[in-house]
Design an enzyme around this catalytic site. Structure first.
Site, short mmCIF file in Angstrom:
data_model
loop_
_atom_site.label_atom_id
_atom_site.label_comp_id
_atom_site.label_asym_id
_atom_site.label_seq_id
_atom_site.Cartn_x
_atom_site.Cartn_y
_atom_site.Cartn_z
N HIS A 124 0.88 -1.18 0.00
CA HIS A 124 0.00 0.00 0.00
C HIS A 124 0.91 1.23 0.00
O HIS A 124 2.03 1.18 0.53
CB HIS A 124 -0.83 -0.05 1.28
N ASP A 201 3.18 -4.62 8.01
CA ASP A 201 1.95 -3.83 7.89
C ASP A 201 0.79 -4.81 8.06
O ASP A 201 0.48 -5.59 7.15
CB ASP A 201 1.94 -3.16 6.51
N GLN A 204 -4.41 -5.24 6.86
CA GLN A 204 -5.40 -6.16 6.28
C GLN A 204 -5.33 -7.54 6.91
O GLN A 204 -6.05 -8.45 6.48
CB GLN A 204 -5.18 -6.28 4.76
N LYS A 227 -10.23 -0.67 10.53
CA LYS A 227 -10.39 -1.85 9.66
C LYS A 227 -10.77 -3.08 10.48
O LYS A 227 -10.96 -4.15 9.95
CB LYS A 227 -9.09 -2.10 8.90
N CYS A 365 -4.73 2.43 -3.64
CA CYS A 365 -3.50 2.94 -3.01
C CYS A 365 -2.34 1.98 -3.18
O CYS A 365 -1.49 1.84 -2.28
CB CYS A 365 -3.71 3.24 -1.53
N1 PLP Z 1 -1.71 -0.82 4.59
C1 PLP Z 1 -2.64 -1.56 3.98
C2 PLP Z 1 -2.29 -2.94 3.50
C3 PLP Z 1 -3.92 -1.04 3.80
O1 PLP Z 1 -4.85 -1.77 3.18
C4 PLP Z 1 -4.20 0.27 4.26
C5 PLP Z 1 -5.52 0.87 4.03
O2 PLP Z 1 -6.24 0.51 3.14
C6 PLP Z 1 -3.20 0.99 4.89
C7 PLP Z 1 -1.97 0.41 5.04
C8 PLP Z 1 -3.42 2.37 5.42
O3 PLP Z 1 -4.28 2.34 6.49
P1 PLP Z 1 -4.78 3.71 7.16
O4 PLP Z 1 -5.29 4.55 6.03
O5 PLP Z 1 -5.85 3.26 8.09
O6 PLP Z 1 -3.62 4.32 7.86
#
Ligand code: PLP
Length: 407
Positions: A124, A201, A204, A227, A365
């Site tokens: 992401h 990270d 998900q 999430k 993203c």
């Molecule tokens: N990392 C992953 C794999 C994601 O799917 C997302 C959000 O869709 C993020 C990071 C970013 O999360 P946040 O916008 O809640 O900080």
């Protein structure tokens, strides 16, 4: 999940009864954010009604009550992630802020010109851009682990990539586009052979699979509350105590200090050193409630049911001509991304919306991932444990109609 418990679960999420364009809402955009159960909504309300006072510094009753609730929430996150100590949990606004915190402070403490950071092609943007910014700041190089056509990381390429210049590896546990569940334990083991720390990270992952940071031996593990059925604006960073001790503070301000004079400031103990300003103590307590709720249903039950949904959705999607499922890893989470012929994903998403179905379209993203696949993006259906096979049937029927209109 049997029918009765599913009905009960659905009744606990008020928004699921919304009517969209005269159609019952089918919400398949859980990868972007999840809906909130009544108990979490109640907890937010309760927080403002019964424990709203700024925490940590107050001698008065309400402040102490709020402090206790916030620190209990930290313990809840600590237990949820299988961490050893609550000091290893830093509350953040979410995944993005947690990664920025690590990228900045780790960069300050341990990186210099010529060093390298390793990420994967399926990250992401929030696990790319902070590292790119670090690379620009320190004249470092960003290295990217490639993947196979199925959407699985190339472990041989990864092994070959690590060298004496590699300072840190940052990889997603689960891809938000492909649904791939990466072998993060193995990735960490490989990096640790070279004494390279790893950030995972978990945005998900935590809503869908059991995570234990100790078993993974992750150095840093980050996720977002929204999430996993908690409110927006709260998330957490887990970091091994040794790293938190070694890293400088991220932001300066109240809460993160021990003593301030104009000549010198000394910093607070862990984890407060990394929590400048008034924390989101209402959010943290609501996050703890969301984690309690998820654990009550059972993360293994959730994983098994969502797997069923994902397999069912994939099978039914394949009924549609010119269907292309993007991401066919052996181990997948509750995400199905797809394209149909040459139809632009945006057109499919727009028309599905008119039929009451919320899916996400675009690059999610993860633009570099889409570029590497030479696609403009995908249509993404992402599931939660409150979704049903009946909803998938409605979705497939609508999709067939939409595709018929667009072809
Ligand atoms: N990392 C992953 C794999 C994601 O799917 C997302 C959000 O869709 C993020 C990071 C970013 O999360 P946040 O916008 O809640 O900080």
């Amino acid at each position: 999940m049997d029918k009765l418990s599913l009905e009960k679960i659905r009744s606990e999420f008020p928004i699921l009864s919304e009517i969209i364009y005269n159609k019952p809402l089918v919400y398949f955009d859980n990868g972007a954010t999840t809906q909130k159960p009544q108990c979490v909504l109640d907890r937010i309300n309760y927080g403002y009604k019964h424990l709203n006072a700024n925490i940590h510094r107050g001698v008065h009753f309400l402040s102490q009550r709020a402090t206790e609730a916030h620190e209990n929430a930290r313990k809840a996150v600590c237990d949820f992630l299988g961490a050893d100590k609550r000091e290893e949990i830093v509350f953040t606004r979410g995944t993005t802020e947690a990664i920025n915190l690590v990228a900045f402070t780790f960069g300050e403490a341990f990186c210099s010109e010529g060093d390298e950071v390793v990420v994967s092609v399926m990250e992401h943007h929030s696990n790319i851009v902070p590292w790119q910014m670090l690379c620009e700041r320190k004249k470092m190089t960003l290295r990217v682990i490639p993947m196979s056509e199925k959407g699985e990381l190339d472990l041989d390429a990864y092994k070959n990539m690590l060298n004496e210049h590699t300072r840190i590896v940052a990889v997603t546990h689960v891809s938000n586009v492909l649904g791939t569940v990466n072998p993060v334990k193995e990735l960490i083991e490989i990096a640790h052979v070279h004494n390279i720390p790893v950030l995972i990270d978990g945005a998900q992952a935590v809503p869908h699979i059991k995570v234990n940071v100790k078993e993974l031996d992750a150095d840093f593990y980050v996720f977002s509350g929204h999430k996993i059925y908690a409110p927006t604006g709260i998330g957490a960073l887990y970091a091994k105590e040794k790293w938190l001790n070694a890293l400088p503070p991220y932001q300066g301000g109240g809460e993160m200090i021990a003593a301030v004079t104009f000549e010198k400031t000394t910093y607070n103990e862990l984890p407060f050193k990394f929590e400048a300003g008034t924390p989101d103590y209402i959010g943290s307590t609501a996050l703890a409630e969301a984690l309690r709720y998820v654990q009550e249903i059972g993360i293994e039950n959730i994983a098994a049911y969502e797997h069923e949904l994902t397999v069912y959705a994939t099978e039914r999607l394949m009924e549609i001509e010119n269907m292309r499922i993007i991401g066919q890893a052996d181990k997948k989470s509750a995400v199905v991304s797809f394209l149909v012929g040459n139809i632009h994903p945006y057109d499919i998403g727009m028309l599905l919306d008119r039929l009451g179905i919320a899916v996400r379209t675009g690059h999610h993203c993860a633009q570099p991932l889409c570029d590497s696949l030479q696609i403009p993006g995908t249509v993404r259906a992402s599931f939660a444990f409150y979704n049903t096979k009946e909803e998938i049937d409605v979705f497939i029927q609508a999709l067939k109609r939409v595709v018929g209109m667009l072809l």
